[in-house]
Design an enzyme around this catalytic site. Structure first.
Site, PDB file in Angstrom:
ATOM      1  N   LYS A 181       0.852  -1.194   0.000  1.00  0.00           N
ATOM      2  CA  LYS A 181       0.000   0.000   0.000  1.00  0.00           C
ATOM      3  C   LYS A 181       0.887   1.243   0.000  1.00  0.00           C
ATOM      4  O   LYS A 181       1.570   1.527   0.979  1.00  0.00           O
ATOM      5  CB  LYS A 181      -0.929   0.052   1.215  1.00  0.00           C
ATOM      6  CG  LYS A 181      -1.984   1.174   1.054  1.00  0.00           C
ATOM      7  CD  LYS A 181      -2.559   1.671   2.365  1.00  0.00           C
ATOM      8  CE  LYS A 181      -1.724   2.724   3.021  1.00  0.00           C
ATOM      9  NZ  LYS A 181      -1.763   4.056   2.331  1.00  0.00           N
ATOM     10  N   GLU A 386       9.749  15.453  15.906  1.00  0.00           N
ATOM     11  CA  GLU A 386      10.125  15.369  14.500  1.00  0.00           C
ATOM     12  C   GLU A 386       9.278  16.348  13.694  1.00  0.00           C
ATOM     13  O   GLU A 386       8.055  16.252  13.666  1.00  0.00           O
ATOM     14  CB  GLU A 386       9.918  13.951  13.980  1.00  0.00           C
ATOM     15  CG  GLU A 386      10.403  13.781  12.556  1.00  0.00           C
ATOM     16  CD  GLU A 386      10.259  12.356  12.044  1.00  0.00           C
ATOM     17  OE1 GLU A 386      11.154  11.892  11.334  1.00  0.00           O
ATOM     18  OE2 GLU A 386       9.236  11.703  12.360  1.00  0.00           O
TER      19      GLU A 386
END
Length: 475
Positions: A181, A386
């Site tokens: 995917k 992050e």
């Protein structure tokens, strides 16, 4: 600064269909539901194509096709599997220009990076693992290692085709079949890869590609007939996947987020270090899980290094990803741009000083200038979270022990860089940094023969090299 005339790469080499179905059992099929997503060019917000959304029933069709194909593929001699994988690698090389343009259109990264970094590495991974296909008994995992079965693989949007290669090449070499995917914002090169599988006459069902968003990925991960799950993406989603497969027989590898330290000592070659810092955080707009987003610089050279770094950033060109002169392309999506803006505003609110070079921002598309924060404390969000964008946080240190302490003071552990002329200091640092990869006087260097992966919240398992075979073998 030189003024460069525009040098755009032509789009004519790419043929994008208006609409794409799912690639199952070697054929393009319509989804059973009516869900459709649009994929857009992040540099212009132009709709590129409509893409099918696979539901649970579609994922089941793909897994069953992969299960049926596994009987044929796993029984094939490794030397025969290698021929198919070599063929895929050669076709990727032949179609490299087309694939590079498609990647830049769909992802927003500069064509220079797609063409000179991504595509050569994609082909190299398939060539490398094709070479392993008939040598698995010599890989160090026992005399007769066996494939696991069906691999469910979910990849991110920052390196769409390269992450596909990292996942699919070792899986096929080991005799597994795949349901992959791609990320919902960057499906086009994975769908082009489906055509490459057909061009290579790969047996039907060996590689299946289902498109969609998080729900499609969750259905693939949770499918009871998937034997192996491989995921690259955010730590948050990684945690959900780990919980989903806990207690099952599924083998799992996770390559998750990072907050890498790029550490510059006073004896380092500073001009070389500046180039490494730029490559470490501004390559691919900072959309790199191992990006050197925290610069730790020794106090005695901090001012000199920052002056040189700011001069260098003033020469970077932000703009059309298909222009060969572009250094900084578009942010991949509106959602990612909003996250980068939110964390940058938090940096200013917490007292860090923000600096960006003067650079015009295009009117359309998703853009963020290269940005440096100084006066950053370890407690600041921009030093802990992050950002996944072109934002660098700068901290200072006085001693090697302090550098190690600051570098390791993070929940992540994917990568680090060390800049010094002293080999003994380099080895001393490398042995103490809790990071899966430590680069010496360079940054963001990848090779298919070398393993890559993290510690702590950066995930577990290794991809690349001989180590990358282990995740796809029952040993």
């Amino acid at each position: 600064m030189f003024e460069y005339a525009p040098a755009p790469e032509s789009r004519d080499i790419v043929d994008i269909r208006p609409s794409y179905g799912l690639f199952i059992n070697g054929e393009w099929v319509d989804p059973l539901g009516e869900g459709r997503d649009k994929t857009v060019n992040p540099a212009s917000e132009e709709v590129l194509a409509e893409v099918a959304v696979a539901g649970e029933a579609d994922v089941d069709r793909a897994v069953q096709a992969a299960r049926k194909a596994f009987a044929v593929w796993s029984a094939m001699p490794g030397s025969e599997r290698a021929k198919y994988i070599f063929r895929i690698a050669r076709i990727i090389q032949e179609r490299a220009r087309e694939l590079a343009v498609l990647e830049s259109l769909d992802n927003g990264k500069p064509i220079r990076e797609s063409r000179d970094v991504d595509l050569p590495l994609v082909a190299a991974h398939f060539f490398y693992y094709a070479g392993w296909a008939d040598k698995l008994s010599y890989a160090g995992f026992g005399p007769s290692p066996q494939p696991l079965g069906v691999a469910g693989q979910v990849i991110p949007w920052n390196f769409p085709l390269l992450m596909l290669a990292w996942k699919i090449a070792p899986a096929l070499a080991c005799g597994n079949t795949v349901v992959l995917k791609p990320a919902e914002t960057t499906p086009l090169t994975a769908l082009a890869f489906a055509e490459i599988c057909r061009q290579a006459d790969l047996p039907p069902g060996v590689v299946n590609i289902v498109t969609g968003a998080g729900e499609t990925g969750a259905a693939l991960v949770a499918h009871p007939d998937v034997d192996k799950v491989a995921f690259t993406g955010s730590t948050e989603v990684g945690r959900l996947i780990a919980r989903s497969v806990a207690g099952s027989r599924k083998k799992l590898t996770l390559e998750l987020g990072g907050k890498a330290a790029n550490i510059v000592f006073e004896d380092a070659a500073l001009d070389q270090a500046v180039e490494g810092i730029v490559n470490g955080i501004f390559f691919n707009q900072g959309h790199v899980c191992c990006a050197g987003s925290r610069l730790l610089v020794q106090e005695s050279v901090a001012e000199e290094l920052l002056d040189a770094l700011k001069r260098r950033l003033s020469t970077l060109r932000l703009g059309d990803p298909l222009d060969k002169n572009t250094d900084i392309g578009a942010i991949n999506s509106a959602a990612q741009l909003a996250k980068i803006r939110e964390l940058s505003e938090a940096g200013e609110a917490e007292g860090a000083e923000r600096w960006s070079p003067a650079c015009p921002i295009p009117d359309k598309g998703f853009w963020f200038p290269p940005t440096i924060f100084t006066g950053v404390a370890q407690s600041h969000r921009i030093a802990r979270e992050e950002i996944f964008g072109p934002v660098l946080s700068v901290l200072t240190f006085r001693t090697p022990a302090e550098a190690v302490e600051k570098a390791n003071n993070t929940p992540y552990g994917l990568s680090a860089g060390v800049w010094t002329e002293k080999g003994s200091l380099m080895l001393w640092m490398a042995s103490r940094l809790r990071a899966g990869v430590v680069w010496s006087n360079t940054f963001n260097k990848f090779d298919p023969t070398s393993p890559f992966g993290g510690y702590k919240e950066s995930g577990y398992g290794r991809e690349g090299g001989r180590h990358g075979l282990e995740a796809y073998l029952a040993v």
